[in-house]
Every structure is written in structure tokens, then in C-alpha cells.
Design an enzyme around this catalytic site. Structure first.
Site, short mmCIF file in Angstrom:
data_model
loop_
_atom_site.label_atom_id
_atom_site.label_comp_id
_atom_site.label_asym_id
_atom_site.label_seq_id
_atom_site.Cartn_x
_atom_site.Cartn_y
_atom_site.Cartn_z
N ASP A 155 0.79 -1.23 0.00
CA ASP A 155 0.00 0.00 0.00
C ASP A 155 0.82 1.28 0.00
O ASP A 155 0.59 2.18 -0.79
CB ASP A 155 -0.93 0.00 1.22
CG ASP A 155 -1.70 1.29 1.36
OD1 ASP A 155 -2.46 1.62 0.43
OD2 ASP A 155 -1.52 1.98 2.37
N ASP B 70 4.43 0.61 4.11
CA ASP B 70 4.28 -0.65 4.82
C ASP B 70 4.18 -1.81 3.84
O ASP B 70 4.40 -1.66 2.64
CB ASP B 70 3.05 -0.59 5.73
CG ASP B 70 1.80 -0.18 4.95
OD1 ASP B 70 1.70 -0.55 3.77
OD2 ASP B 70 0.93 0.51 5.51
#
Length: 627
Positions: free
Chosen positions: A80, A83
Site C-alpha cells: 500500500d 508498509d
């Protein structure tokens, strides 16, 4: 002014330039270069087994066992942000925006030889969505535990955190996530249709099933996947259902989907909500602009009245961005940046800028104006606003900083991104564990060892100030949903030869100009054509500027077919070219170029132009062959 030309046999172009004192020199933004870098961000975010053609070499294979514990293969897709969670909602929104660019900016992407790269970026997501949709009423919506992932700072290749997969089904619905994924697959089917009809049909089949699932079993996805609430909390699903219906109507032409958007226009807020943002969570402005296209093309039929209500709300959004909405306007910083909220504000600016550029095209094609409470506006004003946001992002701001990593002389070097901030596994082969990553790499003040080219960071605050600090994640973390709209935006601007041309935009003056500079004005010469010559080149210099100690020129070359019949497959030889070129595609042979796919033929009397930029002498252009 007399014309000058070249002989068909390839006599070099003649040009005399009158030099006179003129305006202060300036650097120029190269949207084409920014576009190319932006694609690299998506390569850096890839999960799964990387292809041999991977250009981001500091990344390696990762997440190869995703989903296996749940009995399904969920390898692939995109991480995303900084992370390593694969959050379904923002990933699907990013793929929808990439696909919109491929559909509405096909001409510009083809001209810049970036269409294939766009399709690869889309397919890395859509292949994953196909895996995640193994049954009509099942959609795997997330891989990875956001909580444990955010407690660790490690490379994707070293992941030790939970890779739990979470699914939606008829007992655990998620109309927002399923609806957005349906929209992504429908838009992607349109993008692939001219190039891979079988894959396009497969995407459309999944899109239809997901839309039915989203509509029949209604609910918020964050109620079914509570782990996502702290990261991508959904505010509702009505906009995603309308969004999916609008894309499915465009992809299929099936009136069922248009009727759905009309019948639910009031109930689901499509004609009721006037918005001042467009984002991964709020699709209303996008729905309203998409459906306005149907009206502007004269295809409203019995739905004309309702479509006009949709367009009224599309105009509300556009007028608010231009600050001509009777006081109900967006907020902007002193530097002119659209400001919605503190956390990752640039994602709202990039998304708004792109759909305004799209709306500008829709209005222009219909020869229509934008009707605002404070007066009617030409469509060009929307494109100008979109350009202002792009230019701010690329450096026209108080700090003179580009917020696209790797673009320009000054950009963020301490990005909140695990892979970027830790040396590659090919450099430091020993694993970096969860706590070690924080101690050794997260808290260090030095620049990231890996440049994550093309990443759009969260951006500055409401005072146009940016802190280049890895721990300042509200400003320094890049995301899929924020970066994806830049593909269409930069493509549109790089192909817009009207105001500035060739993907170059006049920027904010960040350095002191020299005491004097010059503009180049072409003096034209006539070179007698040999008998039978049918192609003429008109070569001019449209502007120039200083960068360091070098003067650069923007060269515009008009190719004119002077014959009495159409010509096709024109191939040009361009020698002594040292800078970038726009409007022609390389053939793979040295110094050989051809017209883009969408302009394969020049009719009798028709002209086509291309642009290149370089210092020193002009390039030598000649004809190799044509039919």
C-alpha cells in the site's frame, strides 16, 4: 514569412536564428520525465515474484506465500504505502485511476511510448484481483495485519509479520471494496480492449460478478474486516456502487448499468452530494464527471433530466476548485495547493487535478463551458488549475521542492518507506529484523540508501512547509492512491502542446536569472525541393532558457504531407539528437523514429508536429521511407 524546407533526399534543415535580448531565463518542468519516474514507484511497490524486466533493482521477491494458510494463492498485487499490507480498497482505487489514464489518455501515453508501461502497471493489480475473486460472492480484501506490520521496520523480502488474509462473502459483505474492485476491473477491461481482447473480456466478467455481489449483499467492508478500520475506514458504500455502475456502463454500453445509476441517483447521493474532494474513500465527484460525459455526448435519452442533475454536482466540484462556487470553495495554501486535510494532503490534490483535466476534455469536446455561480468559465481554466497543482508538486512552491521523489534537483530524501530506508538485500544480505530496523535505519538522519523514484509523498502542511523527516509519516509517506492519479495527469500535460507544449511547463523562478538572455526567432529559408519530393519539414525554435552554463532550445518540427494522396508508415532519421523528444516513437533501429500508433497516416495536406529539447545545434531530420 517565406517557408523553408528540406529535400526528400535528406538535405539537412537550414535555420538562421536571430538573437535578441528578451525575458529572464527559466527552467522548465518535464512532465514526460516525471511520468516515467512515476511508473517506477509502482514497480517498487510490487509484491510477489518480480519479473525479469523489473527496473527497480533494489527490490526482490516477497510475499510468495500470501494466502496459502487460507488455502488460496494471493501472490502479487501492490503494497500500500511505506508498509507491506495489501489493502484492497486503496489498491483498487489506484488501479481504477491507472486504467482511466489508459482509456482517456491513450493518445498521449502512446505518443510518449508509455502505453505498454501503463498496461503492465494495471495488470500487476488486476491479475491479483482475479486471484482474490475465486468465486462470484467471495473477494479476498486484505493481506497482512496492519497492527503487527506497523510495529516492525523491515524489508518486504525479510517480512516476519502476520500475512493473514481477510475475505468478504455473503455473510461478511463489503459493498465499498467489492464495488471499487468492480470499477477497477471494468475500467481495466476498457484499457486492455484494443490490445488484448480476451484478457479484457475476462476482466469484464469479474467486474460484473463483483458488482452483483456488492449490490446484493450490502455492508461496509470495515465491518467485515475490522483490521482495516485504523488505516482505511470507509465512510459509506453508495458512491462505490454508483462508481462501479458508471464504469460498467462505459465498458459495456449496457443500459442496465446506466439505469442503475439513474434509479439510485437520489437515494445513493449521486445527485445530492456536492463535493470538494475526490479520493480513495469518496468517489462522488468522479461519478458525476463520468456521467456528465454521457450527457455531453448527447446520449442521455430518457435519462437526460437526471444526468443534468449529475452534471450540476460535477460543476459544483469543478467550480469549487476554481473558487468560483459562490463562496463554497476548496481551501488552498498561500502557494496555491489544494488543501483538504493534514494527513497525506497531496493525494487529494493529485486526484482532483486529474479528474479536472478529464472534465476539461469532456467539456471541450462538446464545445461547452463550465457554468459557475460566479460566472461561466472556459474548459481551459480547469486544465490550467490541474497544471498548477502538477507544477506545485514538481517544485513550484515556497521550498522549491519536488514532492515526487527523484524528480528535479531537490526532493525528499528521508521517505517514510521501509524498503527505501534499508539497504537492498543485494547489498546487505543478512536479514533485518523487526526491532533492528527501527534502531538501525528508521531513526537515522542520513538519506535513504535506495531512492524510491516516482513516489508522491504526503506533502506540505497548510503553510506550505514540509519536514523531510522519516518519522513524520503524515508528510513523508507515499501511497498508491496518491501517486496513481499522476500517471494520467502527467500524460495529459506532456501531450498538451497548446500552451507550453511537449510536456514542458514554465515554472516558478527558483534561481536568479542571468543578466541577459535571448529568445530565438526563426528566420526561414527556402531550400528548393527535388523533383518528386512530397514531405516538407518546417523547423522553428519556440523558446529557450539557461540551465547552469548551458542554453537549451525547444525545437518544434512540423511534418507536412504536400502530396495529393495519403501516406503511411513514415519513418524518419534523426541525427545529432542529444535531448528528449516528444511526439515520435523510436522504432528500435538507431536514430529511427515513426509517428505514434494513433497517427499512422497523414492525409493529403495534413501536418503533424513533434518537439525536442537540447542544447547546441539542432538535430538533422530526414525521411527514410513511407508508403
Amino acid at each position: 514569412m517565406r517557408k523553408f524546407g528540406v529535400s526528400f533526399s535528406g538535405v539537412s534543415l537550414l535555420l538562421t536564428v536571430l538573437l535578441a535580448a528578451a525575458t529572464a531565463a527559466a527552467e522548465y518542468y518535464n512532465y514526460g520525465n516525471a511520468l516515467d519516474k512515476t511508473f517506477l514507484f509502482f514497480e517498487a511497490q510490487r509484491s510477489g515474484k518480480l519479473p525479469a524486466a523489473q527496473r527497480v533493482k533494489w527490490r526482490g521477491h516477497s510475499g510468495l506465500k500470501d494466502g496459502l494458510a487460507q488455502g488460496v494463492s494471493l501472490e502479487g498485487g501492490y503494497y500500500d504505502a511505506g508498509d507491506h499490507v495489501k489493502f484492497g480498497l486503496p489498491m483498487a482505487f489506484a488501479v481504477t485511476m491507472l486504467s482511466w489514464a489508459a482509456v482517456d489518455n491513450r493518445k498521449e501515453l502512446s505518443a510518449s511510448n508509455q502505453m505498454q508501461q501503463t498496461l503492465w502497471s494495471i495488470r500487476w493489480g488486476t491479475d491479483y484481483f482475479i486471484k482474490a475473486h475465486p468465486q462470484p460472492n467471495v473477494l479476498w480484501g486484505q493481506v497482512g495485519d496492519g497492527e503487527s506490520d506497523h510495529y516492525c521496520w523491515e524489508r518486504a523480502e525479510d517480512m516476519t509479520t502476520s500475512r493473514t488474509a481477510y475475505k468478504l462473502d455473503q455473510y461478511h459483505p463489503g459493498s465499498d471494496l467489492a464495488g471499487e474492485t468492480a470499477a477497477a476491473l471494468a475500467a481495466a477491461s476498457l484499457a486492455f480492449k484494443p490490445f488484448n481482447s480476451s484478457y479484457s473480456a475476462l476482466l469484464l466478467s469479474h467486474a460484473k460478478e463483483l458488482f452483483s455481489f456488492a449490490d446484493k449483499y450490502r455492508g461496509l467492508y470495515t465491518d467485515s474486516i475490522p483490521n482495516a478500520k485504523a488505516f482505511y475506514m470507509s465512510s459509506g458504500y453508495s458512491d462505490e456502487l454508483l462508481w462501479a455502475a458508471a464504469w460498467l456502463h462505459r465498458a459495456t454500453g449496457d443500459q442496465y448499468y446506466l439505469k442503475y445509476a439513474m434509479d439510485n441517483a437520489g437515494y445513493m447521493g449521486g445527485t445530492g452530494w456536492g463535493m470538494k474532494e475526490f479520493s480513495w474513500d469518496n468517489k462522488y465527484a468522479g461519478v458525476q464527471i463520468l456521467l456528465s460525459k454521457v450527457l455531453l455526448e448527447g446520449k442521455g435519452g430518457v435519462y437526460t433530466s437526471t444526468l443534468k442533475q449529475y452534471q450540476t454536482k460535477a460543476d459544483y466540484f469543478a467550480c469549487a476548485c476554481l473558487k468560483k462556487n459562490g463562496g463554497y470553495n476548496i481551501k488552498t495554501t498561500a502557494g496555491g495547493l489544494m488543501y483538504v486535510r493534514e494527513w497525506n494532503n497531496l493525494q487529494y490534490a493529485s486526484a482532483a487535478a486529474y479528474i479536472l483535466a478529464v472534465y476539461s476534455d469532456y467539456l471541450s469536446a462538446a464545445n461547452a463551458k463550465l457554468n459557475c455561480p460566479d460566472g461561466s468559465v472556459q474548459p481551459q481554466a480547469l486544465l490550467d488549475f490541474a497544471r498548477s497543482q502538477a507544477d506545485y508538486i514538481l517544485g513550484k512552491n515556497r521550498l522549491g521542492m519536488s514532492y515526487v521523489v527523484g524528480y528535479g534537483p531537490k526532493y525528499p530524501i528521508r521517505v517514510h518507506h521501509r524498503g527505501s530506508s534499508i539497504p537492498s538485500i543485494y547489498v546487505q544480505r543478512s536479514s533485518v529484523n523487526c526491532v533492528q530496523g527501527f534502531d538501525s535505519w528508521y531513526r537515522r538522519s542520513q538519506a535513504d540508501p535506495n531512492i524510491i523514484y516516482g513516489a508522491l509523498v504526503g506533502g506540505p502542511d497548510q503553510n506550505d512547509y514540509y519536514s523531510d523527516d522519516r518519522s513524520n509519516y503524515e508528510q513523508s509517506e507515499p501511497t498508491l492512491s496518491g501517486t496513481a492519479p499522476l500517471i494520467g495527469l502527467f500524460a495529459k500535460l506532456s501531450g498538451n502542446l497548446g500552451s507550453y507544449g511537449g510536456g514542458l511547463s514554465k515554472p516558478y523562478q527558483t534561481t536568479k536569472p542571468p543578466a541577459s538572455s535571448y529568445t530565438a526567432t526563426p528566420t526561414t529559408y527556402y531550400s528548393p525541393k527535388q523533383s518528386g519530393a512530397q514531405i516538407e519539414f518546417l523547423h522553428s525554435i519556440t523558446t529557450n532558457w539557461m540551465a547552469g552554463n548551458t542554453r537549451y532550445y525547444r525545437h518544434k518540427v512540423i511534418i507536412k504531407n504536400n502530396s495529393q494522396k495519403s501516406i503511411s508508415d513514415l519513418k524518419l532519421k534523426i541525427e545529432n539528437l542529444s535531448g528528449p523528444i516528444w511526439g515520435l516513437n523510436p522504432t528500435g533501429q538507431k536514430n529511427t523514429y515513426q509517428l505514434p500508433q494513433w497517427q499512422k497516416t497523414l492525409r493529403a495536406g495534413q501536418a503533424y508536429d513533434f518537439v525536442y529539447v537540447q542544447g547546441g545545434p539542432q538535430a538533422k531530420v530526414s525521411v527514410l521511407s513511407y508508403n
